[in-house]
Motif scaffolding. Sequence first.
Motif, mmCIF file in Angstrom:
data_model
loop_
_atom_site.group_PDB
_atom_site.id
_atom_site.type_symbol
_atom_site.label_atom_id
_atom_site.label_comp_id
_atom_site.label_asym_id
_atom_site.label_seq_id
_atom_site.Cartn_x
_atom_site.Cartn_y
_atom_site.Cartn_z
ATOM 1 N N ASP A 224 0.635 -1.021 0.300
ATOM 2 C CA ASP A 224 0.198 -0.025 0.087
ATOM 3 C C ASP A 224 0.517 1.403 -0.157
ATOM 4 O OD1 ASP A 224 -1.793 2.072 0.598
ATOM 5 O OD2 ASP A 224 -2.954 0.830 1.957
ATOM 6 N N PHE A 225 1.200 2.245 -1.400
ATOM 7 C CA PHE A 225 1.928 2.521 -1.521
ATOM 8 C C PHE A 225 1.169 3.794 -0.843
ATOM 9 C CE2 PHE A 225 -0.237 1.822 -5.313
ATOM 10 C CZ PHE A 225 -1.110 2.765 -5.521
ATOM 11 N N SER A 226 -0.145 4.096 -0.462
ATOM 12 C CA SER A 226 -0.577 5.498 0.517
ATOM 13 C C SER A 226 -0.112 5.231 1.483
ATOM 14 C CB SER A 226 -2.104 4.963 -0.072
ATOM 15 O OG SER A 226 -2.759 3.854 0.802
ATOM 16 N N ARG A 227 0.151 4.498 2.321
ATOM 17 C CA ARG A 227 0.997 5.015 3.081
ATOM 18 C C ARG A 227 2.774 4.715 3.332
ATOM 19 N NH1 ARG A 227 -4.243 2.762 4.078
ATOM 20 N NH2 ARG A 227 -5.394 3.342 5.944
ATOM 21 N N PRO A 228 3.380 5.346 3.133
ATOM 22 C CA PRO A 228 4.627 5.620 1.822
ATOM 23 C C PRO A 228 5.478 4.738 3.917
ATOM 24 C CG PRO A 228 4.474 7.405 2.305
ATOM 25 C CD PRO A 228 2.775 6.888 2.441
ATOM 26 N N ASP A 229 5.032 5.176 4.973
ATOM 27 C CA ASP A 229 6.005 5.455 5.923
ATOM 28 C C ASP A 229 6.206 4.093 6.271
ATOM 29 O OD1 ASP A 229 6.341 8.027 6.152
ATOM 30 O OD2 ASP A 229 4.779 8.326 7.500
ATOM 31 N N ASP A 233 13.032 2.093 1.928
ATOM 32 C CA ASP A 233 13.782 2.854 1.204
ATOM 33 C C ASP A 233 14.201 1.428 0.285
ATOM 34 O OD1 ASP A 233 14.224 4.860 1.967
ATOM 35 O OD2 ASP A 233 16.075 5.050 2.323
ATOM 36 N N GLU A 234 14.641 -0.254 0.667
ATOM 37 C CA GLU A 234 14.577 -1.383 -0.170
ATOM 38 C C GLU A 234 13.533 -1.354 -1.028
ATOM 39 O OE1 GLU A 234 18.005 -3.535 -1.453
ATOM 40 O OE2 GLU A 234 17.792 -1.372 -0.855
ATOM 41 N N GLN A 235 12.826 -1.909 -0.121
ATOM 42 C CA GLN A 235 11.210 -2.096 -1.056
ATOM 43 C C GLN A 235 11.106 -1.129 -1.641
ATOM 44 O OE1 GLN A 235 9.061 -2.268 3.415
ATOM 45 N NE2 GLN A 235 8.567 -4.307 2.660
ATOM 46 N N LEU A 236 11.370 -0.083 -1.474
ATOM 47 C CA LEU A 236 10.261 1.048 -1.824
ATOM 48 C C LEU A 236 11.596 1.234 -3.607
ATOM 49 C CD1 LEU A 236 10.360 4.755 -0.747
ATOM 50 C CD2 LEU A 236 8.184 3.516 -1.623
ATOM 51 N N LYS A 237 12.613 0.526 -3.422
ATOM 52 C CA LYS A 237 13.889 0.351 -5.448
ATOM 53 C C LYS A 237 12.652 -0.778 -5.668
ATOM 54 C CE LYS A 237 17.299 2.856 -3.132
ATOM 55 N NZ LYS A 237 18.916 2.364 -2.919
ATOM 56 N N HIS A 238 12.784 -1.558 -4.841
ATOM 57 C CA HIS A 238 12.201 -3.033 -5.640
ATOM 58 C C HIS A 238 10.615 -3.123 -6.335
ATOM 59 C CE1 HIS A 238 15.854 -5.764 -4.423
ATOM 60 N NE2 HIS A 238 15.865 -4.878 -3.031
ATOM 61 N N LEU A 239 10.246 -2.169 -4.880
ATOM 62 C CA LEU A 239 8.344 -1.793 -6.033
ATOM 63 C C LEU A 239 8.671 -1.042 -6.973
ATOM 64 C CD1 LEU A 239 5.979 -1.728 -5.515
ATOM 65 C CD2 LEU A 239 5.561 -0.168 -4.245
ATOM 66 N N ALA A 240 9.641 -0.549 -7.550
ATOM 67 C CA ALA A 240 10.177 0.510 -8.250
ATOM 68 C C ALA A 240 10.405 0.258 -9.694
ATOM 69 C CB ALA A 240 11.167 1.884 -8.396
ATOM 70 N N SER A 249 4.246 0.415 -15.419
ATOM 71 C CA SER A 249 3.677 0.961 -14.547
ATOM 72 C C SER A 249 4.345 1.763 -14.142
ATOM 73 C CB SER A 249 3.190 0.004 -13.297
ATOM 74 O OG SER A 249 2.082 -0.517 -13.422
ATOM 75 N N TYR A 250 4.826 2.552 -15.332
ATOM 76 C CA TYR A 250 5.297 4.008 -14.726
ATOM 77 C C TYR A 250 5.378 5.077 -13.774
ATOM 78 C CZ TYR A 250 7.184 1.887 -19.183
ATOM 79 O OH TYR A 250 7.595 1.123 -19.965
ATOM 80 N N ASP A 251 3.790 5.280 -13.544
ATOM 81 C CA ASP A 251 3.228 6.119 -12.627
ATOM 82 C C ASP A 251 3.346 5.661 -11.159
ATOM 83 O OD1 ASP A 251 1.749 3.746 -13.343
ATOM 84 O OD2 ASP A 251 -0.127 4.980 -12.854
ATOM 85 N N LEU A 252 3.496 3.878 -11.168
ATOM 86 C CA LEU A 252 3.793 3.708 -9.600
ATOM 87 C C LEU A 252 5.399 3.516 -9.466
ATOM 88 C CD1 LEU A 252 3.169 2.162 -6.745
ATOM 89 C CD2 LEU A 252 3.283 0.317 -8.530
ATOM 90 N N ALA A 253 6.462 3.404 -10.451
ATOM 91 C CA ALA A 253 8.229 3.693 -10.412
ATOM 92 C C ALA A 253 8.075 4.724 -9.969
ATOM 93 C CB ALA A 253 8.573 3.198 -11.631
ATOM 94 N N LEU A 254 7.534 5.983 -11.010
ATOM 95 C CA LEU A 254 8.142 7.390 -10.602
ATOM 96 C C LEU A 254 7.422 7.732 -9.084
ATOM 97 C CD1 LEU A 254 8.807 10.337 -11.354
ATOM 98 C CD2 LEU A 254 6.614 10.950 -12.169
ATOM 99 N N ARG A 255 6.217 7.269 -8.592
ATOM 100 C CA ARG A 255 5.919 7.050 -7.098
ATOM 101 C C ARG A 255 7.265 7.104 -5.984
ATOM 102 N NH1 ARG A 255 2.379 11.048 -5.033
ATOM 103 N NH2 ARG A 255 1.883 10.464 -2.850
ATOM 104 N N CYS A 256 7.725 5.547 -6.717
ATOM 105 C CA CYS A 256 8.657 5.655 -4.994
ATOM 106 C C CYS A 256 9.776 5.751 -5.386
ATOM 107 C CB CYS A 256 8.570 3.531 -5.544
ATOM 108 S SG CYS A 256 7.334 2.607 -5.754
ATOM 109 N N VAL A 257 10.252 6.512 -7.038
ATOM 110 C CA VAL A 257 11.505 7.756 -7.335
ATOM 111 C C VAL A 257 10.875 9.506 -6.718
ATOM 112 C CG1 VAL A 257 12.781 8.253 -8.950
ATOM 113 C CG2 VAL A 257 11.766 6.613 -9.162
ATOM 114 N N MET A 258 9.657 10.106 -6.224
ATOM 115 C CA MET A 258 10.021 10.521 -5.328
ATOM 116 C C MET A 258 9.856 10.855 -4.609
ATOM 117 S SD MET A 258 6.027 12.700 -5.157
ATOM 118 C CE MET A 258 5.255 11.566 -3.958
ATOM 119 N N LEU A 259 9.485 9.860 -3.427
ATOM 120 C CA LEU A 259 9.848 9.012 -1.982
ATOM 121 C C LEU A 259 10.571 9.197 -1.758
ATOM 122 C CD1 LEU A 259 6.403 6.442 -1.929
ATOM 123 C CD2 LEU A 259 6.548 9.051 -0.866
#
Length: 280
Positions: A224-229, A233-240, A249-259
């Motif tokens: 659930d990326f609506s709760r980024p906390d 960091d490692e999870q966000l990288k693999h999700l991206a 899903s470039y939008d989701l990937a970009l969201r991870c990069v932004m976070l």
Amino acid sequence: MITAFRDLLAPSRLTDVVDVGANPIDGEPPYAPMLSAGLCRVTGFEPQPDALAELQTRKGPGERYLPYAVGDGGEHTLNICRASGMTSLFEPDPDTLNLFEVLEPYGEVLERIPLSTHRLDDISEIEHLDFLKIDIQGGELAVFQNGRTKLADAVAIQTEVSFVTLYRDQPTMGDVDVEMRSQGFVPHCFAAVKKWPIAPYVVNNNPRWALNQLLEADIVYVRDFSRPDSLSDEQLKHLALIAHHCYSSYDLALRCVMLLERRGSLKTGAQQSYLETRPA
């Protein structure tokens, strides 16, 4: 260059993929682009000897396959069906199969063999689990319920779900969805949707030509990326990486990069760098 995004993210290790029910009958798996680029490693499970032998013959350096049946850790009966893709721990339901004429002969049980299952949480060969792909004909829910510790670090799951159950006592999509949400996942997309014609109607003499009836789907859940906390960091990288390479899903990937950029885990300008390297 396909590795440019990985270089931008710089994860500490390769993405670890677990494939439960790795029978290769459905073509290339969703993680194939990452595997061919050397971005992930795969641990697959397939209890059917013929399918396992094919996987062992075809495997590359980043793959390993084990003969375990993954489930609740109990003793079960494996129903070997005429179509290997319908082999299941669940007994085919003739009343439902009769609704879909072409499927009925595929669900004929040719042999029943005793089978010991392994809980996902008990499999020592799985050190990390970032992405789970699973298709075991109705047994998915038991794997999720008995794999909560391993799945706590996962960021993506592609699972088969059933709208109309072809087996007796088979969990439905609703059952799976409740479990996934309870573990912190949300639906992201359908990788595939299977419709099937209701007997006896036939379109253009083709008994496989479906109209509207939903049968099964491969659905992708993500952390659930609506709760980024709740994501490291490692999870966000693999999700991206999974979002980008496996599902476009470039939008989701970009969201991870932004976070990650906001956290200071990626340098300023990482979002723009990603936008410049992604496919048009």
